[in-house]
Design a protein around this motif. Structure first.
Motif, PDB file in Angstrom:
ATOM      1  N   ALA A   1       7.625  38.644  34.758  1.00 47.42           N
ATOM      2  CA  ALA A   1       7.832  37.685  35.836  1.00 47.42           C
ATOM      3  C   ALA A   1       7.699  38.363  37.196  1.00 47.42           C
ATOM      4  CB  ALA A   1       9.223  37.044  35.701  1.00 47.42           C
ATOM      5  N   LEU A   2       8.240  39.562  37.265  1.00 51.82           N
ATOM      6  CA  LEU A   2       8.181  40.291  38.523  1.00 51.82           C
ATOM      7  C   LEU A   2       6.735  40.587  38.928  1.00 51.82           C
ATOM      8  CD1 LEU A   2       9.735  41.723  40.778  1.00 51.82           C
ATOM      9  CD2 LEU A   2       9.718  43.796  39.370  1.00 51.82           C
ATOM     10  N   ASP A   3       5.957  41.093  37.998  1.00 52.50           N
ATOM     11  CA  ASP A   3       4.540  41.380  38.275  1.00 52.50           C
ATOM     12  C   ASP A   3       3.828  40.129  38.787  1.00 52.50           C
ATOM     13  OD1 ASP A   3       4.814  43.973  37.500  1.00 52.50           O
ATOM     14  OD2 ASP A   3       3.919  43.719  35.518  1.00 52.50           O
ATOM     15  N   PHE A   4       4.062  39.055  38.085  1.00 53.13           N
ATOM     16  CA  PHE A   4       3.435  37.782  38.431  1.00 53.13           C
ATOM     17  C   PHE A   4       3.829  37.376  39.851  1.00 53.13           C
ATOM     18  CE2 PHE A   4       3.044  33.197  38.498  1.00 53.13           C
ATOM     19  CZ  PHE A   4       2.037  32.874  37.609  1.00 53.13           C
ATOM     20  N   ARG A   5       5.126  37.475  40.106  1.00 50.32           N
ATOM     21  CA  ARG A   5       5.670  37.039  41.387  1.00 50.32           C
ATOM     22  C   ARG A   5       5.119  37.875  42.538  1.00 50.32           C
ATOM     23  NH1 ARG A   5      11.027  37.383  39.694  1.00 50.32           N
ATOM     24  NH2 ARG A   5      11.523  39.004  41.240  1.00 50.32           N
ATOM     25  N   LEU A   6       5.104  39.207  42.312  1.00 44.04           N
ATOM     26  CA  LEU A   6       4.662  40.096  43.389  1.00 44.04           C
ATOM     27  C   LEU A   6       3.220  39.821  43.772  1.00 44.04           C
ATOM     28  CD1 LEU A   6       6.371  43.490  42.467  1.00 44.04           C
ATOM     29  CD2 LEU A   6       6.975  41.831  44.265  1.00 44.04           C
ATOM     30  N   LEU A   7       2.410  39.529  42.790  1.00 45.20           N
ATOM     31  CA  LEU A   7       1.008  39.244  43.103  1.00 45.20           C
ATOM     32  C   LEU A   7       0.898  37.975  43.942  1.00 45.20           C
ATOM     33  CD1 LEU A   7      -1.885  39.953  42.973  1.00 45.20           C
ATOM     34  CD2 LEU A   7      -2.053  38.929  40.704  1.00 45.20           C
ATOM     35  N   LEU A   8       1.638  36.990  43.517  1.00 44.82           N
ATOM     36  CA  LEU A   8       1.615  35.736  44.287  1.00 44.82           C
ATOM     37  C   LEU A   8       2.097  35.974  45.714  1.00 44.82           C
ATOM     38  CD1 LEU A   8       2.899  32.790  42.057  1.00 44.82           C
ATOM     39  CD2 LEU A   8       0.562  33.376  42.722  1.00 44.82           C
ATOM     40  N   LEU A   9       3.142  36.791  45.833  1.00 43.62           N
ATOM     41  CA  LEU A   9       3.756  36.981  47.148  1.00 43.62           C
ATOM     42  C   LEU A   9       2.842  37.710  48.124  1.00 43.62           C
ATOM     43  CD1 LEU A   9       7.454  37.680  46.091  1.00 43.62           C
ATOM     44  CD2 LEU A   9       6.571  35.725  47.381  1.00 43.62           C
TER      45      LEU A   9
END
Lengths: 223, 223, 223, 223
Positions: free
Chosen positions: D140-148
């Motif tokens: 989830a973190l990886d996914f989130r960071l990319l979006l951010l």
DNA sequence: TATGAATGAGTATTCATTCAT
DNA sequence: GATGAATGAATACTCATTCAT
């Protein structure tokens, strides 16, 4: 001497364990029949856990097949040895036939319990049925071949067939008689049993060595 | 409360119910053998509750004994009738023996399923064993008596014994052969079956009507 | 009043017994999952013998199918009732969607234990799988139909499809979240749970009622 | 006795053996699920004795934990690599979101067998559950960071939260859909699967990049 | 007297775990 | 350390027998 075996004490113990299993199953089968054989009882008697039994066989049926195979091999050896013992005596047909019948009778009596069990098993398990039939055919062959060594004394025109029929009839009559209960030595009907053996010898001999052509069955209306 | 007649229809119904039970059990025994017969299935087929069955019999074994008794009675009647039919033809021994053997063979083949079931049952139940033996003895008697009516044609010195032996041997050989699997009409081995019947007739006839005194068993060393 | 029922006190008791069985199985399934459900334990809890259980079902799998059927029926009624309660309020889409999502979330949370058990069961039993899918489809239909009553407020051009997608996404996200452990009320993550519900409502609403045509995905190189 | 180096090859062999064990267990888990994995089979496939397996792990559950750990590490690397590959393309949000969704979908589909197994395991084993959640959080973190990295294009006021929600919803919907049976490539429902991916991309994008403030949930009567 | 639901002891089989070699 | 044979508790399922109604 021992060094060669020293490597496998575990295998030896394992082998002994399984032998105890087979032995227990063989015993139970003979003494209490098919229904008296449960894996729990085999395990108890052989002091081998149920799990260990399943390491060696796939199922209860498989165990029974192994038992059958071992017993039949032993029986086949015994029968072959017996037949050869008689063969060496080079008896004339009139002595050979009653001797062979007598020995077959004693042989069957010794193994009647297992044979009955295998027949019952065969009703459920096709493998047991097939193996049983093959062993029976082997016994028939041994019997026939010994008789045929005296074929020059046959009067019956079809030697092979005559010898074969003798086995079928003698074996059938003996097995049936045993199946009806004369299974313990010295028990009731012991006289009948001896008489049957004698008569079967006579009958077989007559079939082989007398000219029956004049007796050919009537047209036989009811059939 | 009600007249004595009132009980009759009830008893009749009860009797009919029980007949259906026996019939169902008899069918199942023939078709699926001992292991294929459960009380639940008998109840289902006969439309009689398990409780009612237990009003008439003490146990499953008891039910099977009743089945055996009824089947054996029917078989005995059938066999007697058959024997008498032959008796009326007043055949000479050389026609009588093969005819009788042939008829016995057909008789056994018709009932092989039940006979096998009773033998299996007998291995577990002494009562079934005893009753089975008695019926067998009765059949043997019928067979023997018919043969003995031609005793004047016997050559064998001991008439009773000779006739008895014929039955034992013929019955044994036939039953054994059937038990090993020649149970379906027209199946493989049909040729062998017919041949066996013929040979048995010949053998029995020879035993009765030929002079076997010269063939008397050898000194018999082994055994 | 009672006379009508007086005839079947046995049937009543029997019915009650079986209900206790189903109830025990249902409980065990929810509390200890598939592996925690053994027939012995069901028997112990329901005070009904194993044999009696087998009078009603054919196998353990069959019992579980019955449990599934009963639970799903109850759930379907509950869901239908809930949907209709919302329907009567005649909410505009912007209120309808979050409300429906919130209610679905609470519904799923109440039944998450059983739903998880049925999914695990479905991996082994095709019948459970099929029945489960049908019930899911029914739930989806109810959800969709309610949404479609406000289709005039949709902006998404394909009404059926849009409603269907909303269900798939909302149900999936909720079920997944619950499956990860937010199963006890007031536990950790309760805040996240509420937030998720709110966001899902928003997302679904956006999908239905906003013009997303300008957002159409790029040619998408990686795929 | 021997130099310190001598231990190395032994340790190496030992390490290789255990790797084979893990590999075998991993394969079995994916192919036959939890119930299809027995230690006997793992031992057979890996050519490592059961005893040796127990030298390295305390129990079957422990072995499965190791399997889970290794698989999750590999998956994490794969996911990170995938995320970075996308990152390098510096896509605008409207392309980034659908791309990320598509890649996540393919990623999940590749690993659905193991993920399902771990979920089932987690129902029995708290450690598996916890570790699984942590890995999920990492993903989830990886996914989130990319979006951010494209947060400047967000319209949603709470960037962190919006990105997080996108992951939760997309992951949940995909996992649920896969769990329900769309597991074989090219099978039925392939169209639905592609459609779902597209819709999820759209939905996520809308959540991030549209002004949903006007849609804020109704007074929410039913709660 | 009839019913058939209920009983539960008994069966074959599986498999994680141990331990003598 | 490594081995894998041995263990036995646990499980689903059957069916003769009983007994409340």
């Amino acid at each position: 001497l021992q060094s060669t075996h020293a490597r496998s004490p575990k295998q030896l113990r394992s082998r002994e364990s399984f032998d105890r299993v087979i032995e227990a199953a063989t015993d139970l089968l003979a003494k209490h029949g098919i229904d008296g054989l449960t894996l729990a009882e085999v395990s108890r008697r052989s002091k081998v856990s149920i799990g260990s039994i399943y390491c060696r066989v796939e199922s209860k049926n498989d165990l029974l097949r192994v038992v059958q195979a071992r017993v039949l091999v032993r029986m086949e050896h015994e029968f072959s040895a017996m037949v050869n013992r008689i063969r060496r005596r080079r008896l004339p047909l009139r002595e050979l036939v009653p001797t062979l019948v007598r020995e077959l009778a004693q042989f069957l009596r010794r193994h009647v319990a297992h044979l009955n069990a295998f027949i019952a098993l065969g009703a459920r398990d096709a493998v047991v049925r097939t193996v049983g039939r093959k062993a029976h055919a082997q016994t028939a062959l041994d019997f026939r071949l010994l008789l045929l060594e005296r074929h020059s004394e046959f009067v019956h025109p079809d030697h092979e067939h005559a010898a074969s029929t003798c086995f079928t009839v003698v074996y059938g009559a003996l097995a049936r008689y045993l199946g009806l209960g004369v299974t313990t030595e010295g028990g009731a009907g012991e006289g009948d049993w001896k008489q049957l053996i004698e008569d079967l010898g006579l009958m077989a001999l007559a079939f082989l060595a007398l000219d029956l052509s004049g007796m050919a069955g009537a047209p036989g209306a009811s059939g």
